[in-house]
Design an enzyme around this catalytic site. Structure first.
Site, PDB file in Angstrom:
ATOM      1  N   ALA A  85       3.054  -6.022  -8.226  1.00  0.00           N
ATOM      2  CA  ALA A  85       2.074  -6.663  -9.103  1.00  0.00           C
ATOM      3  C   ALA A  85       2.225  -8.172  -9.160  1.00  0.00           C
ATOM      4  CB  ALA A  85       2.147  -6.071 -10.516  1.00  0.00           C
ATOM      5  N   CYS A  86       2.682  -8.773  -8.069  1.00  0.00           N
ATOM      6  CA  CYS A  86       2.788 -10.230  -7.985  1.00  0.00           C
ATOM      7  C   CYS A  86       1.788 -10.825  -6.994  1.00  0.00           C
ATOM      8  CB  CYS A  86       4.207 -10.657  -7.592  1.00  0.00           C
ATOM      9  SG  CYS A  86       5.417 -10.518  -8.922  1.00  0.00           S
ATOM     10  N   ASN A 116      -5.168 -20.288  -3.165  1.00  0.00           N
ATOM     11  CA  ASN A 116      -3.847 -20.326  -2.533  1.00  0.00           C
ATOM     12  C   ASN A 116      -3.907 -20.724  -1.067  1.00  0.00           C
ATOM     13  OD1 ASN A 116      -2.630 -19.548  -4.933  1.00  0.00           O
ATOM     14  ND2 ASN A 116      -2.644 -17.369  -4.436  1.00  0.00           N
ATOM     15  N   LYS A 129       7.498   4.370   0.482  1.00  0.00           N
ATOM     16  CA  LYS A 129       8.731   3.639   0.148  1.00  0.00           C
ATOM     17  C   LYS A 129       9.977   4.372   0.655  1.00  0.00           C
ATOM     18  CE  LYS A 129       6.300   0.711  -2.377  1.00  0.00           C
ATOM     19  NZ  LYS A 129       5.939  -0.631  -1.921  1.00  0.00           N
ATOM     20  N   SER A 188      -2.004   2.201 -12.744  1.00  0.00           N
ATOM     21  CA  SER A 188      -2.984   3.058 -12.069  1.00  0.00           C
ATOM     22  C   SER A 188      -3.275   2.500 -10.676  1.00  0.00           C
ATOM     23  CB  SER A 188      -4.256   3.157 -12.899  1.00  0.00           C
ATOM     24  OG  SER A 188      -4.791   1.878 -13.184  1.00  0.00           O
ATOM     25  N   ARG A 189      -3.688   3.392  -9.765  1.00  0.00           N
ATOM     26  CA  ARG A 189      -3.732   3.026  -8.347  1.00  0.00           C
ATOM     27  C   ARG A 189      -5.023   3.429  -7.655  1.00  0.00           C
ATOM     28  NH1 ARG A 189       1.019   0.294  -6.154  1.00  0.00           N
ATOM     29  NH2 ARG A 189       2.425   0.247  -7.946  1.00  0.00           N
ATOM     30  N   TYR A 241      -5.297 -17.017  -6.508  1.00  0.00           N
ATOM     31  CA  TYR A 241      -6.294 -16.241  -5.774  1.00  0.00           C
ATOM     32  C   TYR A 241      -6.739 -16.992  -4.517  1.00  0.00           C
ATOM     33  CZ  TYR A 241      -6.226 -13.521 -10.073  1.00  0.00           C
ATOM     34  OH  TYR A 241      -5.825 -12.783 -11.141  1.00  0.00           O
TER      35      TYR A 241
END
Length: 546
Positions: A207-208, A454, A162, A325-326, A451
């Site tokens: 988180a979209c 789309n 980023k 968490s990643r 999901y």
């Protein structure tokens, strides 16, 4: 760490918009250079004493591409060194690329990171140093320098991501005439091979569903989706094709774990089955990882939560995995990887998508009337806050272009730069869309299955991109699908078309900051940057013709 992240420049207006009175700019934090230097000196002196120091040379973007940019990070974190090896082109080939680019316009970004050392020297959590009370991330955008202290979290410590790719990247892009955006890049083409392939970029807040969309496995036959990138896009104008071309500057994926499963994103699951790292997830005693949203562990398997304590689903009061968490893994392991993902010229962009978590009012999909209108659409992206942001869950956050935490310079100048890009001589402007996968129905459930389904919405977009005017109708906010234009075959229950694409005038008047008769605003700064322009919508019958 939005509140601890700063841009530091010679003049304040380079970094953040001027605001009236005592109001604080909400799109970026500024710090004078002399103050930044004092903070850096105070925190970094002796901060790495007794630790191994890692020097990490890297390149963002395909080696040899004119769209790529070099960087170097100095860190005291083995986690960072390992992660940078996954997320960037790191090491000898990066050094070789830097030597080849000497004397060119490529600007070397320099990053300094320390996990932190509390003043008393005691660590609250064993093995993972940090200094949360003094955490700070400073970007000297005019000097191409980044300083990050006190946090080991990926977004604050993997400075190529980023910090370089978006904050410094967007400022470099403005100076050089391109775009650095918080966007996925994906390809969509007919399975039969009888139609053209189109590449789309999409900007969603954290988180979209960016990763899910970028790696989508279509739920219906007819189209196949390929992945170029899931998070960041560097976009340049290509004079040969007349189109905007995009590259993914990253070499790996740093994704949110909770909610990722073989059902929601099978391609992501397959991607991190090897050579991957996980942070703040739960562990199983058979050597696996686990988080909320995954399939249940096998019977008899014991789970240890992210705090290192035994966890039992039936009696637990807290989640096993941290909400943010990643997983970190190489993108070249992705089953849906596009064949041109490392093309030095990038891939041509046919459409740009914006979106966010909006439970009410915002339709499933609509198309902007023009490039300038599309910039307007991007400017008022809003979304419910998630665990990735420093805000209470469910709070509706204004997140223009999904860049709220990532602007590298004045947000007003950023909007102007987008308008200027649209005026590039010879540019074949891509279509601009807005989607809302999270619209709720009258019962409170999701109005659209999302999901892999789309693909039905993407199919409509492709028809619009190819000039099909029979599938859309004009509304005051843009073009929406005509009834029957979205393939609903096989969906049970069948979604309500009228609910998915309803135009609610009062919702939109409030959305653009115009007072609805009988209502009072609760936020005196509501869309202050855009209100003068947006208020015109309340008087327009057809924005395109006004």
């Amino acid at each position: 760490m939005e509140s601890r992240t700063f841009l530091s420049t010679f003049r304040k207006e380079v970094a953040v918009p001027e605001v009236e009175g005592e109001a604080k700019p909400s799109l970026g934090n500024w710090m004078p250079l002399h103050e930044a230097d004092c903070i850096i000196k105070e925190r970094f002196e002796n901060c790495m004493k007794g630790r191994t120091m890692y020097l990490v040379p890297y390149v963002m973007g395909p080696i040899g591409s004119h769209m790529s940019r070099p960087g170097v990070e100095l860190t005291d974190s083995a986690y960072v060194a390992l992660s940078m090896g996954i997320m960037t082109r790191m090491g000898e080939r990066a050094v070789g690329a830097m030597k080849c680019s000497e004397g060119t316009s490529s600007r070397l970004v320099k990053g300094l990171h320390c996990s932190g050392r509390p003043k008393d020297g005691k660590l609250a959590v064993p093995f993972w140093p940090c200094d949360p009370e003094r955490t700070v991330i400073v970007h000297k955008i005019e000097q191409d320098e980044i300083f990050s202290y006190g946090s080991g979290y990926g977004g604050n410590s993997l400075l190529a991501k980023k910090c370089h790719a978006l904050r410094l990247g967007s400022y470099q892009a403005k100076c050089e005439g391109w775009l650095a955006e918080h966007m996925l890049i994906m390809g969509v083409e007919p399975e039969c091979g009888c139609g053209r392939k189109h590449y789309l970029t999409a900007a969603f807040p954290s988180a979209c569903g960016k990763t899910n969309l970028a790696m989508m496995k279509p739920a219906v036959a007819g189209y196949k989706v390929s992945t170029v990138g899931d998070d960041i896009a560097w976009i340049h104008f290509n004079r040969t094709t007349g189109k905007l071309h995009a590259i993914n500057p990253e070499y790996g994926m740093f994704g949110v774990a909770p909610g990722t499963s073989w059902k929601t994103n099978p391609n992501a699951m397959a991607t991190f089955m090897k050579n991957a790292m996980f942070t703040n997830v739960a562990l199983t005693d058979d050597g696996g990882v686990w988080w909320e949203g995954m399939e249940e562990p096998c019977k008899g398997v014991k789970v240890t939560d992210w705090h290192g304590k035994p966890w039992d689903k039936l009696n637990a009061k807290t989640p096993a995995a941290h909400g943010n968490s990643r997983f970190t893994c190489p993108i070249y392991q992705c089953p849906s990887l596009d064949k041109d993902w490392e093309n030095c010229d990038g891939v041509p962009v046919s459409g740009i998508i914006f979106g966010g978590r909006r439970p009410h009012g915002m339709p499933l999909v609509y198309e902007a009337l023009s490039w300038n209108h599309g910039v307007l659409v991007g400017s008022f992206v809003k979304s419910e806050a998630t665990a990735a942001a420093e805000h209470k869950g469910g709070t509706m956050m204004h997140d223009p272009f999904a860049m709220r935490p990532f602007y590298g310079y004045n947000a007003g100048h950023y909007l102007q730069h987008w308008l200027d890009i649209g005026c590039t001589p010879g540019l074949k402007q891509p279509k601009i869309f807005h989607v809302n996968w999270f619209l709720r129905n009258k019962e409170g459930g999701f109005a659209w299955p999302g999901y892999g389904e789309n693909i039905r919405v993407l199919e409509w977009m492709l028809r619009r991109i190819e000039g099909d005017d029979t599938v859309a109708e004009e509304t005051p906010i843009g073009y929406v699908p005509k009834e029957g234009a979205i393939n609903m075959e096989g969906l049970d229950p069948k979604p309500d078309h009228d609910h998915l694409f309803k135009f609610d005038k009062e919702f939109w008047l409030k959305e653009v900051g115009v007072l609805v008769p009988g209502q009072e605003t609760t936020d005196p700064t509501y869309y202050a940057m855009f209100q003068t322009v947006l208020s015109l919508l309340s008087r327009w019958k057809n924005p395109r013709n006004s």
